[in-house]
Write a protein that holds these residues in place. Structure first.
Motif, short mmCIF file in Angstrom:
data_model
loop_
_atom_site.label_atom_id
_atom_site.label_comp_id
_atom_site.label_asym_id
_atom_site.label_seq_id
_atom_site.Cartn_x
_atom_site.Cartn_y
_atom_site.Cartn_z
N TYR A 1 0.34 -1.06 0.21
CA TYR A 1 0.19 0.06 0.34
C TYR A 1 0.78 1.11 0.06
O TYR A 1 2.28 1.29 0.50
CB TYR A 1 -0.68 0.25 1.16
CG TYR A 1 -0.50 0.16 3.03
CD1 TYR A 1 0.04 1.53 3.40
CD2 TYR A 1 -0.12 -1.34 2.96
CE1 TYR A 1 0.40 1.05 4.43
CE2 TYR A 1 0.40 -1.29 4.56
CZ TYR A 1 1.41 -0.17 5.10
OH TYR A 1 1.39 -0.07 6.05
N GLN A 2 0.24 2.57 0.01
CA GLN A 2 1.09 3.59 -0.11
C GLN A 2 0.64 4.30 1.05
O GLN A 2 -0.35 3.88 1.21
CB GLN A 2 0.63 4.44 -1.70
CG GLN A 2 1.32 6.17 -1.87
CD GLN A 2 0.16 6.57 -2.37
OE1 GLN A 2 -0.69 6.92 -3.23
NE2 GLN A 2 1.22 8.02 -3.00
N VAL A 3 2.00 4.67 1.15
CA VAL A 3 1.95 5.60 2.68
C VAL A 3 1.71 6.84 2.41
O VAL A 3 2.70 7.43 1.29
CB VAL A 3 3.20 5.55 3.77
CG1 VAL A 3 3.30 6.51 4.46
CG2 VAL A 3 3.02 3.70 3.49
N HIS A 4 0.86 7.19 2.44
CA HIS A 4 0.63 9.31 2.57
C HIS A 4 0.07 10.33 3.71
O HIS A 4 0.21 9.57 4.53
CB HIS A 4 -1.02 9.04 1.61
CG HIS A 4 -0.67 10.50 1.10
ND1 HIS A 4 -1.09 11.38 1.30
CD2 HIS A 4 -1.53 10.41 -0.24
CE1 HIS A 4 -1.90 12.03 0.27
NE2 HIS A 4 -1.41 11.88 -0.63
N PRO A 5 0.93 11.12 3.38
CA PRO A 5 0.91 12.42 4.39
C PRO A 5 -0.60 13.32 4.75
O PRO A 5 -0.55 13.43 6.55
CB PRO A 5 1.79 13.07 4.13
CG PRO A 5 1.76 13.14 2.54
CD PRO A 5 1.50 11.88 2.21
N GLY A 6 -1.09 12.31 3.50
CA GLY A 6 -2.59 12.97 4.01
C GLY A 6 -2.25 14.21 3.35
O GLY A 6 -1.82 14.35 3.16
N ILE B 1 3.26 18.85 6.58
CA ILE B 1 4.09 18.96 7.89
C ILE B 1 3.88 18.08 9.15
O ILE B 1 2.40 18.14 8.94
CB ILE B 1 4.61 20.18 8.12
CG1 ILE B 1 5.06 21.56 7.37
CG2 ILE B 1 5.19 20.59 10.26
CD1 ILE B 1 4.52 22.80 7.48
N PRO B 2 4.92 17.13 9.63
CA PRO B 2 3.98 16.28 10.39
C PRO B 2 3.45 16.66 11.39
O PRO B 2 4.01 18.13 12.17
CB PRO B 2 5.20 15.29 10.97
CG PRO B 2 6.85 15.73 10.12
CD PRO B 2 5.68 16.73 9.33
N GLY B 3 1.60 16.43 12.03
CA GLY B 3 1.31 17.18 13.05
C GLY B 3 0.84 18.59 12.13
O GLY B 3 -0.30 19.36 13.27
N GLU B 4 1.13 18.74 11.73
CA GLU B 4 0.49 19.89 10.71
C GLU B 4 -1.19 20.18 11.15
O GLU B 4 -2.41 19.60 11.06
CB GLU B 4 0.23 20.34 9.65
CG GLU B 4 -0.52 21.74 8.81
CD GLU B 4 0.42 22.20 7.66
OE1 GLU B 4 0.47 22.93 7.28
OE2 GLU B 4 1.31 21.39 6.49
N ASN B 5 -1.55 22.05 11.82
CA ASN B 5 -3.10 21.65 11.59
C ASN B 5 -3.67 22.13 10.76
O ASN B 5 -3.16 23.01 9.48
CB ASN B 5 -3.36 23.21 12.80
CG ASN B 5 -4.37 23.11 13.17
OD1 ASN B 5 -5.16 23.12 11.86
ND2 ASN B 5 -4.92 23.45 14.21
N PRO B 6 -4.31 20.62 10.44
CA PRO B 6 -5.76 20.64 8.90
C PRO B 6 -6.03 22.18 8.35
O PRO B 6 -6.15 22.71 7.23
CB PRO B 6 -5.93 19.52 9.73
CG PRO B 6 -6.46 19.51 10.70
CD PRO B 6 -4.71 19.82 11.66
N PHE C 1 -3.24 16.17 15.67
CA PHE C 1 -2.44 16.99 14.88
C PHE C 1 -2.49 18.21 16.64
O PHE C 1 -3.65 17.85 16.89
CB PHE C 1 -3.50 18.47 14.37
CG PHE C 1 -4.88 18.54 14.44
CD1 PHE C 1 -4.95 19.63 14.67
CD2 PHE C 1 -5.79 17.91 13.89
CE1 PHE C 1 -5.94 19.70 15.32
CE2 PHE C 1 -6.98 18.15 13.96
CZ PHE C 1 -7.46 18.84 14.61
N GLU C 2 -1.81 19.18 16.10
CA GLU C 2 -1.66 19.91 17.58
C GLU C 2 -2.63 21.63 17.12
O GLU C 2 -2.57 21.27 15.54
CB GLU C 2 -0.43 20.36 17.15
CG GLU C 2 1.23 19.93 17.62
CD GLU C 2 2.22 20.08 17.18
OE1 GLU C 2 2.36 21.43 17.33
OE2 GLU C 2 3.70 19.71 17.47
N ALA C 3 -3.05 22.48 17.87
CA ALA C 3 -3.60 23.00 18.23
C ALA C 3 -3.22 24.68 17.95
O ALA C 3 -1.78 24.17 17.44
CB ALA C 3 -4.64 23.47 18.95
#
Length: 208
Positions: free
Chosen positions: A43-48, A85-90, A206-208
């Motif tokens: 499967y493909q690993v995707h950051p979102g 960015i890992p944990g980026e606020n969406p 994610f972080e606030a």
């Protein structure tokens, strides 16, 4: 019986990453099945990703048209982008994408829906926002490149997008899910009953 997706993780006996690309990679896991057998899953690993269904005061949705090489189509889409960015606020990512792709800002943000795009072969999770109370963004337009340099931008009545979806003329995942979710929300408790923009997202914490 409650119809609700639940998080669950089966045992992985072995894993490897045969391909690593610029933004995504491919992973191979040996997964233990309920009967004790082991099955290999690629499967493909995707950051979102995030996407934005932006509605103007006339009830039109802001859409872009761009070339998508994997499917050899020029698709109508809603503004969207990766969570680089890992944990980026969406929400912050969605606001950035709306600015970069449409040079627009919005005052009212809600979560329209959350989806796994292709859970059988990719772990991508997408949060689709509803953005209202639009206005032109300040400052210079974002400098685009590659496929984005050839994008078209338009504002289209939602009813016309729904017609195109049901006719099979519009096929982009986020646009299809977004406009149909919007239609369902309007027919239900209304847009003001949608989740707040900072609602938790377990698929991509994610972080606030």
């Amino acid at each position: 019986m409650t119809i609700k997706d639940t998080a669950e993780e089966w045992e992985v006996r072995a894993t490897e990453t045969p391909f690593v690309g610029n933004k995504t990679s491919v992973r191979t896991d040996d997964v233990v099945m309920p009967d004790g057998s082991v099955a290999r899953r690629d499967y493909q690993v995707h950051p979102g990703s995030v996407a934005v269904l932006a509605l103007d005061d006339e009830g039109r949705a802001l859409v872009i048209r761009q070339y998508r090489h994997p499917v050899r189509h020029r698709l109508w889409e809603i503004p969207a982008g990766l969570l680089d960015i890992p944990g980026e606020n969406p929400l912050h990512a969605a606001q950035r994408e709306l600015y970069e792709e449409a040079h627009v800002k919005a005052e009212d943000w809600r979560v329209l829906t959350d989806v796994f795009t292709t859970p059988g072969g990719c772990d991508e999770a997408v949060r689709i926002f509803l953005a209202r109370d639009l206005s032109e963004a300040e400052g210079q337009r974002f400098e685009v490149e590659d496929e984005e340099a050839d994008m078209e931008l338009s504002r289209v009545p939602v009813d016309e997008l729904v017609r195109g979806v049901l006719a099979g003329e519009l096929q982009n995942n986020c646009l299809v899910v977004g406009v149909l979710a919007l239609t369902a929300a309007r027919a239900g408790d209304g847009l003001d009953a949608l989740r707040p923009a900072e609602d938790p997202w377990p698929a991509r914490p994610f972080e606030a």
